[in-house]
Design an enzyme around this catalytic site. Structure first.
Site, PDB file in Angstrom:
ATOM      1  N   CYS A   1       0.811  -1.229   0.000  1.00 57.13           N
ATOM      2  CA  CYS A   1       0.000   0.000   0.000  1.00 57.13           C
ATOM      3  C   CYS A   1       0.835   1.266   0.000  1.00 57.13           C
ATOM      4  O   CYS A   1       0.309   2.349  -0.259  1.00 57.13           O
ATOM      5  CB  CYS A   1      -0.932   0.018   1.207  1.00 57.13           C
ATOM      6  SG  CYS A   1      -2.294  -1.118   0.982  1.00 57.13           S
TER       7      CYS A   1
HETATM    8  N1  CO8 Z   1     -20.175  -9.689   5.900  1.00 56.76           N
HETATM    9  C1  CO8 Z   1     -20.725  -9.870   7.112  1.00 56.76           C
HETATM   10  N2  CO8 Z   1     -19.996 -10.039   8.221  1.00 56.76           N
HETATM   11  C2  CO8 Z   1     -18.658 -10.044   8.103  1.00 56.76           C
HETATM   12  C3  CO8 Z   1     -18.016  -9.850   6.868  1.00 56.76           C
HETATM   13  C4  CO8 Z   1     -18.833  -9.682   5.739  1.00 56.76           C
HETATM   14  N3  CO8 Z   1     -18.312  -9.501   4.520  1.00 56.76           N
HETATM   15  N4  CO8 Z   1     -16.690  -9.881   7.065  1.00 56.76           N
HETATM   16  C5  CO8 Z   1     -16.493 -10.088   8.370  1.00 56.76           C
HETATM   17  N5  CO8 Z   1     -17.687 -10.208   9.014  1.00 56.76           N
HETATM   18  C6  CO8 Z   1     -17.907 -10.479  10.416  1.00 56.76           C
HETATM   19  C7  CO8 Z   1     -16.699 -11.078  11.076  1.00 56.76           C
HETATM   20  O1  CO8 Z   1     -16.572 -12.454  10.836  1.00 56.76           O
HETATM   21  C8  CO8 Z   1     -16.962 -10.771  12.533  1.00 56.76           C
HETATM   22  O2  CO8 Z   1     -17.870 -11.682  13.077  1.00 56.76           O
HETATM   23  P1  CO8 Z   1     -17.692 -12.189  14.585  1.00 56.76           P
HETATM   24  O3  CO8 Z   1     -17.810 -10.941  15.428  1.00 56.76           O
HETATM   25  O4  CO8 Z   1     -18.811 -13.149  14.728  1.00 56.76           O
HETATM   26  O5  CO8 Z   1     -16.332 -12.799  14.650  1.00 56.76           O
HETATM   27  C9  CO8 Z   1     -17.631  -9.413  12.460  1.00 56.76           C
HETATM   28  O6  CO8 Z   1     -18.170  -9.302  11.141  1.00 56.76           O
HETATM   29  C10 CO8 Z   1     -16.671  -8.295  12.675  1.00 56.76           C
HETATM   30  O7  CO8 Z   1     -15.488  -8.547  11.870  1.00 56.76           O
HETATM   31  P2  CO8 Z   1     -14.192  -7.745  11.989  1.00 56.76           P
HETATM   32  O8  CO8 Z   1     -13.839  -7.529  13.430  1.00 56.76           O
HETATM   33  O9  CO8 Z   1     -13.142  -8.335  11.094  1.00 56.76           O
HETATM   34  O10 CO8 Z   1     -14.702  -6.377  11.357  1.00 56.76           O
HETATM   35  P3  CO8 Z   1     -14.027  -4.987  11.387  1.00 56.76           P
HETATM   36  O11 CO8 Z   1     -14.982  -4.039  11.975  1.00 56.76           O
HETATM   37  O12 CO8 Z   1     -12.643  -5.033  11.919  1.00 56.76           O
HETATM   38  O13 CO8 Z   1     -13.912  -4.665   9.822  1.00 56.76           O
HETATM   39  C11 CO8 Z   1     -12.190  -4.603   8.160  1.00 56.76           C
HETATM   40  C12 CO8 Z   1     -13.113  -5.469   8.978  1.00 56.76           C
HETATM   41  C13 CO8 Z   1     -13.044  -3.705   7.273  1.00 56.76           C
HETATM   42  C14 CO8 Z   1     -11.296  -5.469   7.309  1.00 56.76           C
HETATM   43  C15 CO8 Z   1     -11.337  -3.704   9.107  1.00 56.76           C
HETATM   44  O14 CO8 Z   1     -10.767  -4.476  10.127  1.00 56.76           O
HETATM   45  C16 CO8 Z   1     -10.241  -2.958   8.401  1.00 56.76           C
HETATM   46  O15 CO8 Z   1     -10.455  -2.224   7.461  1.00 56.76           O
HETATM   47  N6  CO8 Z   1      -9.014  -3.093   8.911  1.00 56.76           N
HETATM   48  C17 CO8 Z   1      -7.860  -2.437   8.305  1.00 56.76           C
HETATM   49  C18 CO8 Z   1      -7.426  -3.278   7.196  1.00 56.76           C
HETATM   50  C19 CO8 Z   1      -6.407  -2.653   6.346  1.00 56.76           C
HETATM   51  O16 CO8 Z   1      -6.254  -1.447   6.191  1.00 56.76           O
HETATM   52  N7  CO8 Z   1      -5.673  -3.477   5.731  1.00 56.76           N
HETATM   53  C20 CO8 Z   1      -4.749  -3.073   4.797  1.00 56.76           C
HETATM   54  C21 CO8 Z   1      -4.811  -4.045   3.724  1.00 56.76           C
HETATM   55  S1  CO8 Z   1      -4.252  -3.487   2.251  1.00 56.76           S
HETATM   56  C22 CO8 Z   1      -2.598  -3.329   2.183  1.00 56.76           C
HETATM   57  O17 CO8 Z   1      -1.919  -3.069   3.104  1.00 56.76           O
HETATM   58  C23 CO8 Z   1      -1.983  -3.608   0.868  1.00 56.76           C
HETATM   59  C24 CO8 Z   1      -1.776  -5.045   0.694  1.00 56.76           C
HETATM   60  C25 CO8 Z   1      -1.483  -5.366  -0.730  1.00 56.76           C
HETATM   61  C26 CO8 Z   1      -2.621  -5.049  -1.658  1.00 56.76           C
HETATM   62  C27 CO8 Z   1      -3.114  -6.118  -2.525  1.00 56.76           C
HETATM   63  C28 CO8 Z   1      -4.069  -7.114  -1.964  1.00 56.76           C
HETATM   64  C29 CO8 Z   1      -4.739  -8.076  -2.934  1.00 56.76           C
END
Ligand code: CO8
Length: 373
Positions: free
Chosen positions: A156
């Site tokens: 990123c």
């Molecule tokens: N639909 C419904 N429910 C879901 C879904 C979904 N799609 N996904 C997860 N849930 C559920 C979970 O399973 C969880 O359930 P439970 O409480 O029963 O365990 C609940 O919803 C809450 O899940 P999370 O705690 O995971 O949810 P968050 O509020 O944390 O949101 C996010 C998830 C949006 C992923 C959030 O954590 C986030 O944005 N974090 C930061 C991530 C980030 O910035 N990462 C960077 C990645 S990109 C990068 O660095 C470049 C990498 C290289 C790029 C190329 C890649 C291909």
């Protein structure tokens, strides 16, 4: 050595868009079929049931409403669950170079430059389609640019780290005018069968022209006051895709070979790091956070951006101060902050200060402090 100016930015947007609803309908149909086909093993505890995805969750948790795809064909097909790209022969332009050239041409027009003015091409992004020859050299040939080019991978933060390389090179005199391109062809690395990550990314390409002040003649110029990069090792965002899989006899396309992350941990750890990084960078330049006119932040999650700016400003940043583009672009890896810059820079007044800042896998954080000229 004189000042270094960002003189033009280009944004190429793939024509195909996928809404949360489309993506969720396809994933849920796939999950339902998986659960039906494996009902006995799931009941016996040998396999886990696939959970269902929700468009409401996606928008609330991330701010994403839709994303663009270089090729949409195949992504929503539950018999495929990945885009279907036509293979290209060695003598054809590669997919990624095609995206890069499209963004580069727009940046050259904005910078009032031609290929003859450029002497360094950096293609900097999260993945390159192949290892060699470099995509940057292919782009260089396609555009008819002299000089040299190379590829860089910093997930990123690839754009900001690439811009720092350009800034340093122009300052040092090893380049006069650089083209830094971020062709983010991410969809082939997305696991569309993983509810936690199927919604996160989109494809796009951005490009920036950076040059010596003495040659700058475009409508909108931004002096680079300083660039700063930092990395800190973390396994919380990872892809194990590798040429080495051939000799370790692993499945080269297994789940761990695609993007995967511990999103919660990333959120918790990266937000304070990014906020501190911006604060330190501005302090080193004697610039107060409150005097920043615009924050072109990495676009991974709207809640991350709100948290970072609130931590620094003590209040929510307005949409005018810290524009969000991820609602329609999703996370486009390194291109996110550059899309924000591309769409929100022309209104700045002379001497207004802004910061481009990326944060993501590595972890890696990069920032450039800019002054409107
Ligand atoms: N639909 C419904 N429910 C879901 C879904 C979904 N799609 N996904 C997860 N849930 C559920 C979970 O399973 C969880 O359930 P439970 O409480 O029963 O365990 C609940 O919803 C809450 O899940 P999370 O705690 O995971 O949810 P968050 O509020 O944390 O949101 C996010 C998830 C949006 C992923 C959030 O954590 C986030 O944005 N974090 C930061 C991530 C980030 O910035 N990462 C960077 C990645 S990109 C990068 O660095 C470049 C990498 C290289 C790029 C190329 C890649 C291909």
């Amino acid at each position: 050595m004189g000042n270094v100016i960002i003189s033009g930015v280009g944004l190429w947007v793939p024509p195909n868009s996928i809404s949360n609803e489309e993506l969720v309908n396809s994933y849920n149909a796939w999950a339902q079929r998986y659960n039906q086909d494996n009902a006995e093993q799931i009941a016996a505890g040998a396999l886990e049931e696939k959970p269902y995805s929700s468009a409401e969750f996606i928008e609330k948790a991330s701010g994403i409403k839709s994303r663009h795809a270089y090729v949409k064909d195949g992504i929503l097909d539950i018999d495929r669950m990945r885009p279907k790209l036509a293979p290209r022969a060695d003598d054809e332009l590669s997919h990624q170079a095609q995206m890069a050239v499209a963004a580069a041409k727009k940046a050259l027009i904005a910078a009032n430059k031609t290929a003859a003015d450029i002497d360094m091409v950096i293609v900097s992004c999260a993945y390159t389609e192949r290892s060699y020859p470099a995509i940057a050299i292919e782009v260089q040939a396609e555009l008819g640019i002299q000089g040299f080019g190379f590829d860089m991978l910093v997930a990123c933060s690839a754009a900001t780290f690439g811009l720092q390389r350009a800034h340093d090179s122009i300052k040092a005199g090893s380049a006069r005018c650089a083209l830094v391109i971020n062709p983010e062809l991410i969809s082939p690395q997305i696991n569309y069968m993983d509810r936690d990550s199927h919604f996160i990314f989109g494809d796009v390409a951005t490009a920036i022209v950076m040059e010596q002040e003495s040659t700058w003649n475009s409508a909108h110029g931004f002096e680079v006051l300083s660039s700063r990069c930092v990395t800190s090792y973390s396994n919380n965002i990872r892809s194990n895709f590798s040429y080495v899989s051939r000799v370790t006899d692993e499945d080269p396309f297994a789940n761990d070979k695609l993007f995967h992350q511990n999103g919660r941990k990333v959120f918790k750890e990266v937000c304070p790091m990014a906020a501190q990084h911006i604060e330190d960078h501005l302090a080193a330049l004697d610039i107060s956070v409150s005097s920043l006119r615009r924050w072109w932040l990495h676009q991974a999650n709207i809640n991350m951006n709100l948290l970072i700016s609130k931590r620094l400003l003590g209040r929510d940043a307005t949409a005018d101060e810290a524009p969000i583009v991820l609602d329609t672009f999703a996370n486009t890896a390194s291109a996110g902050s550059i899309i924000a810059f591309a769409q929100h820079h022309e209104d700045l007044e002379r001497d207004d200060i802004g910061v481009i800042c990326s944060f993501g896998a590595g972890y890696s954080i990069g920032s450039l402090v800019l002054r409107k000229r």
